[in-house]
Design a protein around this motif. Structure first.
Motif, PDB file in Angstrom:
ATOM      1  N   LEU A 164     -58.481 -72.688 -78.538  1.00 16.11           N
ATOM      2  CA  LEU A 164     -59.574 -73.368 -77.846  1.00 16.11           C
ATOM      3  C   LEU A 164     -59.671 -72.907 -76.396  1.00 16.11           C
ATOM      4  O   LEU A 164     -58.662 -72.667 -75.737  1.00 16.11           O
ATOM      5  CB  LEU A 164     -59.364 -74.884 -77.874  1.00 16.11           C
ATOM      6  N   LYS A 165     -60.901 -72.812 -75.924  1.00 13.72           N
ATOM      7  CA  LYS A 165     -61.160 -72.542 -74.513  1.00 13.72           C
ATOM      8  C   LYS A 165     -61.748 -73.793 -73.876  1.00 13.72           C
ATOM      9  O   LYS A 165     -62.241 -74.686 -74.573  1.00 13.72           O
ATOM     10  CB  LYS A 165     -62.110 -71.356 -74.368  1.00 13.72           C
ATOM     11  N   VAL A 178     -64.829 -75.474 -82.950  1.00 12.00           N
ATOM     12  CA  VAL A 178     -63.614 -74.810 -83.432  1.00 12.00           C
ATOM     13  C   VAL A 178     -63.999 -73.581 -84.239  1.00 12.00           C
ATOM     14  O   VAL A 178     -64.964 -73.604 -85.002  1.00 12.00           O
ATOM     15  CB  VAL A 178     -62.789 -75.783 -84.309  1.00 12.00           C
ATOM     16  N   ARG A 179     -63.249 -72.498 -84.045  1.00 12.77           N
ATOM     17  CA  ARG A 179     -63.461 -71.288 -84.826  1.00 12.77           C
ATOM     18  C   ARG A 179     -62.336 -71.174 -85.849  1.00 12.77           C
ATOM     19  O   ARG A 179     -61.181 -70.989 -85.481  1.00 12.77           O
ATOM     20  CB  ARG A 179     -63.498 -70.063 -83.910  1.00 12.77           C
ATOM     21  N   GLY A 180     -62.717 -71.277 -87.118  1.00 16.89           N
ATOM     22  CA  GLY A 180     -61.731 -71.262 -88.185  1.00 16.89           C
ATOM     23  C   GLY A 180     -61.606 -69.909 -88.843  1.00 16.89           C
ATOM     24  O   GLY A 180     -61.895 -68.877 -88.236  1.00 16.89           O
ATOM     25  N   LEU A 216     -57.542 -73.408 -73.137  1.00 16.02           N
ATOM     26  CA  LEU A 216     -57.406 -74.836 -72.860  1.00 16.02           C
ATOM     27  C   LEU A 216     -55.943 -75.229 -72.678  1.00 16.02           C
ATOM     28  O   LEU A 216     -55.600 -75.993 -71.779  1.00 16.02           O
ATOM     29  CB  LEU A 216     -58.035 -75.652 -74.000  1.00 16.02           C
ATOM     30  N   PHE A 217     -55.076 -74.697 -73.523  1.00 16.15           N
ATOM     31  CA  PHE A 217     -53.654 -75.054 -73.463  1.00 16.15           C
ATOM     32  C   PHE A 217     -52.838 -73.856 -72.984  1.00 16.15           C
ATOM     33  O   PHE A 217     -53.006 -72.742 -73.498  1.00 16.15           O
ATOM     34  CB  PHE A 217     -53.160 -75.520 -74.835  1.00 16.15           C
ATOM     35  N   GLY A 222     -48.282 -70.273 -67.418  1.00 18.15           N
ATOM     36  CA  GLY A 222     -49.707 -70.272 -67.143  1.00 18.15           C
ATOM     37  C   GLY A 222     -50.558 -69.378 -68.015  1.00 18.15           C
ATOM     38  O   GLY A 222     -51.728 -69.137 -67.703  1.00 18.15           O
ATOM     39  N   ARG A 223     -49.995 -68.893 -69.120  1.00 14.18           N
ATOM     40  CA  ARG A 223     -50.791 -68.099 -70.063  1.00 14.18           C
ATOM     41  C   ARG A 223     -51.137 -68.942 -71.281  1.00 14.18           C
ATOM     42  O   ARG A 223     -50.609 -70.040 -71.442  1.00 14.18           O
ATOM     43  CB  ARG A 223     -50.012 -66.855 -70.497  1.00 14.18           C
ATOM     44  N   ARG A 224     -52.005 -68.400 -72.143  1.00 14.13           N
ATOM     45  CA  ARG A 224     -52.403 -69.146 -73.330  1.00 14.13           C
ATOM     46  C   ARG A 224     -51.183 -69.528 -74.164  1.00 14.13           C
ATOM     47  O   ARG A 224     -50.309 -68.703 -74.424  1.00 14.13           O
ATOM     48  CB  ARG A 224     -53.363 -68.311 -74.177  1.00 14.13           C
ATOM     49  N   LEU A 225     -51.125 -70.780 -74.547  1.00 12.14           N
ATOM     50  CA  LEU A 225     -50.022 -71.265 -75.376  1.00 12.14           C
ATOM     51  C   LEU A 225     -50.132 -70.652 -76.762  1.00 12.14           C
ATOM     52  O   LEU A 225     -51.148 -70.794 -77.438  1.00 12.14           O
ATOM     53  CB  LEU A 225     -50.075 -72.794 -75.473  1.00 12.14           C
ATOM     54  N   ARG A 226     -49.115 -69.946 -77.182  1.00 12.49           N
ATOM     55  CA  ARG A 226     -49.100 -69.318 -78.502  1.00 12.49           C
ATOM     56  C   ARG A 226     -48.658 -70.330 -79.559  1.00 12.49           C
ATOM     57  O   ARG A 226     -47.884 -71.255 -79.286  1.00 12.49           O
ATOM     58  CB  ARG A 226     -48.174 -68.109 -78.516  1.00 12.49           C
TER      59      ARG A 226
END
Length: 308
Positions: A164-165, A178-180, A216-217, A222-226
């Motif tokens: 998510l952004k 949401v992109r599934g 978003l997370f 500070g990078r995108r949560l994987r």
């Protein structure tokens, strides 16, 4: 075509069909496995039906692959040869006339029971006390609990949540785009007002420190949560609470579906929420909802009804 051009096939799936990263990686792995088999047995084009049957026996008897793995590898291979034949009619698919039956045991989902879910959510109260003495160390745990709550009420796949952004969430945090799988978009709603409020506050903070296209997370740096990082957090939480088997994102997805079915939500609405292309995929949650069955039987009270 003297070699298996799987890279071109994978690129075509990505560019023309919008296939997701994890599926593309699985395609590449499946086709590399066949390429290895082809080299080992010195197979050359055009391949035959017998070559495909021999590969099936190789997967089943020599590699001892599970039925689901065998099916996936053959489906990928069939798709590859159909794609190749479409581009070069001189190379027909060797799957023409092939009939392979694979029995896959149907495994029931393993949702998290209600008592365990309650115990997980109670950890939020523990963190509120800890915030006064260790504010920085509790921030990640707060975000983890927020994400868990979102998984429980939305049934999102973890990849859908971590991808998510900021711009994907509405201003009031009541819904998100949401992109599934297959890059298909769907609208997902956050029904609980208390959760909406916490989610909205989190989004406001993120908006102050990032652009609308920012993840978003975030992780600790500070990078995108994987997705894998979130899974590790769940393992830590499982160990702390003594939960076995350990928590996984997909178990929360199973729980979301099961709870909705138990509360009487129409199965087609659950299908839309989860983003299932086929209703049969959703129907399995009806089978595992024993809690709802017990409640229905208790309400019916057949023997008592027969006394009157």
């Amino acid at each position: 075509m003297p070699h298996l051009d799987y890279r071109a096939f994978v690129n075509s799936c990505r560019d023309e069909r919008g296939v997701g990263h994890h599926t593309l990686r699985a395609y590449a792995q499946d086709l590399r496995t066949f390429a290895s088999f082809k080299r080992k047995h010195h197979l050359t084009d055009p391949l035959s039906k017998d070559d495909i049957l021999a590969y099936h026996r190789h997967l089943r008897d020599e590699l001892c692959a599970k039925p689901a793995t065998i099916e996936r590898r053959l489906v990928t291979l069939k798709s590859y040869f159909a794609w190749r034949a479409d581009r070069n009619s001189a190379l027909p698919s060797p799957f023409m006339g092939v009939r392979i039956s694979i029995r896959i045991p149907r495994r029931l989902p393993r949702p998290i029971d209600r008592d365990t879910l309650k115990a997980i959510l109670r950890t939020e109260n523990e963190m509120n006390f800890a915030l006064q003495s260790r504010p920085n160390s509790c921030v990640m745990q707060e975000v983890t609990i927020l994400m868990i709550k979102l998984l429980i009420v939305t049934g999102l796949r973890i990849g859908e949540l971590t991808n998510l952004k900021i711009r994907d969430v509405s201003t009031d945090a009541s819904q998100m785009i949401v992109r599934g799988k297959g890059n298909k978009e769907r609208m997902v709603f956050v029904p609980d007002e208390e959760l909406q409020s916490a989610f909205r506050q989190y989004c406001i903070v993120r908006t102050k420190h990032g652009s609308l296209d920012s993840p978003l997370f975030l992780n600790a740096v500070g990078r995108r949560l994987r997705s894998q990082t979130f899974r590790k957090r769940l393992r830590v939480l499982s160990h702390r609470l003594g939960i076995a088997p350990h928590l996984t994102p997909h178990r929360f997805r199973h729980s979301a579906a099961t709870l909705l079915i138990e509360e009487g939500t129409d199965i087609r609405m659950v299908q839309a929420l989860l983003g299932h292309a086929n209703l049969r995929t959703t129907e399995i949650y009806v089978r595992v909802s024993n809690h709802a069955l017990k409640r229905a039987l208790a309400r019916a009270d057949i023997l008592n009804a027969l006394k009157h």
